[in-house]
Write a protein that holds these residues in place. Structure first.
Motif, PDB file in Angstrom:
ATOM      1  N   UNK A  17     -26.328 -20.268 -34.255  1.00 14.95           N
ATOM      2  CA  UNK A  17     -27.363 -19.754 -34.885  1.00 14.95           C
ATOM      3  C   UNK A  17     -28.516 -19.976 -33.908  1.00 14.95           C
ATOM      4  N   UNK A  18     -28.767 -21.079 -33.238  1.00 11.70           N
ATOM      5  CA  UNK A  18     -30.037 -21.413 -32.505  1.00 11.70           C
ATOM      6  C   UNK A  18     -30.092 -20.712 -31.115  1.00 11.70           C
ATOM      7  N   UNK A  19     -29.150 -20.210 -30.560  1.00  9.68           N
ATOM      8  CA  UNK A  19     -29.278 -19.666 -29.231  1.00  9.68           C
ATOM      9  C   UNK A  19     -30.279 -18.539 -29.074  1.00  9.68           C
ATOM     10  N   UNK A  20     -30.378 -17.830 -30.057  1.00 11.95           N
ATOM     11  CA  UNK A  20     -31.331 -16.678 -29.909  1.00 11.95           C
ATOM     12  C   UNK A  20     -32.781 -17.069 -30.357  1.00 11.95           C
ATOM     13  N   UNK A  21     -32.796 -18.478 -30.553  1.00 16.32           N
ATOM     14  CA  UNK A  21     -34.474 -18.938 -30.770  1.00 16.32           C
ATOM     15  C   UNK A  21     -35.222 -18.745 -29.373  1.00 16.32           C
ATOM     16  N   UNK A  30     -40.522 -19.006 -36.393  1.00 14.59           N
ATOM     17  CA  UNK A  30     -39.364 -18.421 -35.492  1.00 14.59           C
ATOM     18  C   UNK A  30     -38.704 -19.649 -34.858  1.00 14.59           C
ATOM     19  N   UNK A  31     -39.307 -20.619 -34.686  1.00 16.31           N
ATOM     20  CA  UNK A  31     -38.746 -21.873 -34.219  1.00 16.31           C
ATOM     21  C   UNK A  31     -37.607 -22.425 -35.202  1.00 16.31           C
ATOM     22  N   UNK A  47     -33.621 -15.946 -36.515  1.00 17.23           N
ATOM     23  CA  UNK A  47     -34.005 -14.638 -36.164  1.00 17.23           C
ATOM     24  C   UNK A  47     -35.068 -14.762 -35.138  1.00 17.23           C
ATOM     25  N   UNK A  48     -35.274 -13.679 -33.998  1.00 17.02           N
ATOM     26  CA  UNK A  48     -36.265 -13.465 -32.967  1.00 17.02           C
ATOM     27  C   UNK A  48     -37.093 -12.217 -33.331  1.00 17.02           C
ATOM     28  N   UNK A  49     -36.740 -11.826 -34.474  1.00 21.84           N
ATOM     29  CA  UNK A  49     -37.362 -10.386 -34.997  1.00 21.84           C
ATOM     30  C   UNK A  49     -36.900  -9.161 -34.150  1.00 21.84           C
ATOM     31  N   UNK A  50     -35.943  -9.422 -33.377  1.00 13.84           N
ATOM     32  CA  UNK A  50     -35.068  -8.238 -32.545  1.00 13.84           C
ATOM     33  C   UNK A  50     -33.693  -8.399 -33.000  1.00 13.84           C
ATOM     34  N   UNK A  71     -34.982 -25.288 -35.492  1.00 12.81           N
ATOM     35  CA  UNK A  71     -33.489 -25.086 -35.177  1.00 12.81           C
ATOM     36  C   UNK A  71     -33.054 -25.968 -33.898  1.00 12.81           C
ATOM     37  N   UNK A  72     -33.809 -25.970 -32.994  1.00 16.96           N
ATOM     38  CA  UNK A  72     -33.300 -26.857 -32.006  1.00 16.96           C
ATOM     39  C   UNK A  72     -33.077 -28.260 -31.992  1.00 16.96           C
ATOM     40  N   UNK A  73     -34.331 -28.452 -32.664  1.00 14.86           N
ATOM     41  CA  UNK A  73     -34.560 -29.926 -32.844  1.00 14.86           C
ATOM     42  C   UNK A  73     -33.351 -30.735 -33.906  1.00 14.86           C
TER      43      UNK A  73
END
Length: 360
Positions: A17-21, A30-31, A47-50, A71-73
Motif C-alpha cells: 500500500x505505501x509505495x504510491x505515497x 495523503x501521507x 491513495x495519491x489522488x491518481x 503510512x511510511x512511518x
C-alpha cells in the motif's frame, strides 16, 4: 479499533500500500493510510489522488473501527519488529503498536479527511494470467514518454479486441508493442505509474488478475489487492502507421552477443549514446568512437539477408529491449539509415520494438 495480527502479514500489506505515497504531498492526509476492519480482515488503503490501493490481510478483530496513520512511518516501524503477534489499538489520537516487550504510539488524523476511494465495480471486465500481464507491462513501459506535456504518450495504450490485448508505449523516438491473450472490448490509456505499480504487486502476489473499466477509471483486482486508477484522457496516436511494411535488410543475431557488444561500445559513447550498426555478409559490426575516450569495434556473427548498410542508434534504447528477453536470437529489420529499425525476438510475433535512427 483493536486487532491482533502477525508482523509478517502486516508488513506484507503495508509494503503493497505505501509505495504510491509521494514524498511531496501538499495535503498531510495523503501521507496517511486508512486502516479499517472489514469482514473479518484488516483493509489497508492508500491513495495519491491518481492511483489508489486497497489490500486486505488476515487478523483477529477484537474491536471494530478505522483510523488513518502515517503510512511510511508505520511501515518502517513494523519492518524493525520481530516476527511475532502484534497488538494494534487506538488510544485517543494515537495508534498503539505493542509486542511482548515494546510499545509505540503514532499520531493519527481524522478518518473524515481521507479521500473517498471508488468501488471496484464494472460491467466491462476481463482477466489476465499474472505472468503474461506482468511481462507485457515490463516489455513496453520503459518506452513511454516522460514528458507530461504530452499526456497521451506518457501513458500505456491498451486495446482489447479479437481475443487479444495489445499494450503499446512510445516517446516518439521508440515504440514497444506486446500482445497477450484476453477477451473483451476496450481501448484505454493507462498512466505509466499505474502499470508500474501493477507489475510490482504482481511480483509480490502471483495471482490471476481481474480488470474492469469505467468511463474514466480502470480497476485491477489481484487476489486480496485492488488497484484503482484514473485513465489518461485523450486519443492515442495511430502508431501502426510508423511501422514499416517492407524491409531492405534483415539480420538474425544472438541476443547475448548483441547485448555484450552494445555494453562494451557504450563505454565510448557516454556523451552521444550512439553506436553504429553495420551489416554485411555474415556479420553485424557494432562500433563507437569518442574523441576523449577512444573507440571500439565488435564483430558478431549474424545471418544477414538483403542489402548491406549501416545505421546509427541509441544504444540505451536497444539495451532496454534486450533486457526483456531471456535469451535466444533477435531479428533486426532495416529499411535504410533514416527509417525506423524493427527488433523482434526470433520466432515470435507477440513482441515488437521499433527504434528511430539518429540522424547526423
Amino acid at each position: 479499533m483493536k486487532i491482533i495480527c502477525t508482523q509478517e502479514n502486516l508488513h506484507s500489506g503495508l509494503g503493497i500500500a505505501v509505495k504510491i505515497i509521494s514524498a511531496n504531498n501538499t495535503l498531510p492526509i495523503l501521507n496517511n493510510i486508512l486502516l479499517k476492519t472489514e469482514n473479518g480482515q484488516l483493509k489497508i488503503s492508500s491513495t495519491n489522488l491518481e492511483v489508489a490501493i486497497n489490500t486486505k490481510i488476515r487478523c483477529k478483530i477484537e474491536e471494530q473501527g478505522q483510523i488513518t496513520v502515517g503510512g511510511k512511518t508505520l511501515n518502517e516501524l513494523i519492518n524493525t519488529l520481530p516476527n511475532e503477534n502484534l497488538e494494534l489499538y487506538t488510544d485517543k489520537n494515537n495508534l498503539v503498536i505493542k509486542t511482548e516487550s515494546q510499545e509505540f504510539k503514532i499520531k493519527t488524523l481524522p478518518v473524515e479527511e481521507f479521500p473517498l476511494i471508488p468501488e471496484t465495480q464494472s460491467n466491462n471486465t476481463t482477466s489476465f494470467e499474472q505472468e503474461k500481464l506482468k511481462q507485457a507491462i515490463n516489455q513496453v513501459v520503459f518506452s513511454a514518454s516522460q514528458n507530461q506535456t504530452q499526456p497521451e504518450i506518457s501513458g500505456i495504450y491498451l486495446s482489447l479486441k479479437g481475443g487479444e490485448a495489445r499494450f503499446a508505449a512510445t516517446d516518439r523516438y521508440r515504440l514497444a508493442e506486446a500482445i497477450i491473450p484476453a477477451e473483451g472490448l476496450a481501448e484505454v490509456i493507462i498512466p505509466q505509474k499505474t502499470t508500474l505499480e501493477v507489475a510490482r504487486i504482481l511480483s509480490l502476489r502471483p495471482e490471476k488478475v481481474e480488470v474492469g473499466f469505467s468511463e474514466n477509471q480502470i480497476f485491477f483486482t489481484i487476489g486480496q489487492t485492488d488497484v484503482i486508477s484514473r485513465l489518461v484522457d485523450g486519443q492515442y496516436p495511430d502508431y501502426k502507421n510508423i511501422i514499416p511494411d517492407n524491409f531492405n535488410s534483415t539480420m538474425v543475431v544472438e541476443k547475448n552477443k548483441l547485448q555484450n557488444a552494445l555494453k562494451a561500445n557504450a563505454l565510448f559513447s557516454q556523451n552521444s549514446s550512439s553506436v553504429r550498426m553495420a551489416f554485411a555478409g555474415g556479420k553485424l559490426t557494432i562500433s563507437s568512437e569518442s574523441e576523449g575516450l577512444g573507440s571500439g569495434i565488435v564483430d558478431i556473427q549474424a545471418k544477414v539477408e538483403g542489402e548491406e548498410g549501416s545505421l546509427l542508434l541509441n544504444f540505451k534504447y536497444v539495451l532496454d529491449f534486450l533486457a526483456q528477453l531471456q535469451g535466444g536470437s533477435v531479428v533486426i529489420k532495416v529499411v535504410n539509415d533514416t527509417s525506423p529499425a524493427v527488433f523482434v525476438p526470433e520466432g515470435r510475433s507477440d513482441y515488437l520494438y521499433l527504434v528511430m535512427p539518429i540522424k547526423i
